[in-house]
Design a protein around this motif. Structure first.
Motif: not given
Length: 94
Positions: A48-51, A56-67, A86-91
């Protein structure tokens, strides 16, 4: 691992209770008036200290998934959430 969000005014009481039970924890500001309290095993808290190094609303989709997976949220729902973010981010990029 558990994530508990509470008003900042309860910080002293919450941390005193966790300390009295010898439970490791990590604190993170959650807006102006709230506090995220992660608690559980030290291995999880180290991750958690690393992620969770920012709100929390600023986490990447990957960080959000892991959390979400670490917190025991429904894995299929986490997969759907990840794909949607991820789709929204790529869009936005294209």
């Amino acid at each position: 691992m558990i994530l508990f969000t509470c008003p900042k005014r309860l910080e002293a009481a919450v941390t005193a209770r966790l300390k009295s039970q010898h439970i490791d924890y990590v604190l993170q500001a959650a807006g102006k008036n709230n506090l995220n309290v992660y608690f559980g095993r030290s291995e999880c808290l180290e991750a958690i200290r690393l992620i969770a190094t920012r709100p929390l609303n600023m986490l990447s989709p990957e960080e959000d998934f892991i959390l979400g997976a670490m917190l025991g949220y429904d894995l299929c729902a986490q997969c759907q959430r990840y794909c949607s973010k991820k789709f929204k981010m790529e869009k936005k990029v294209s």
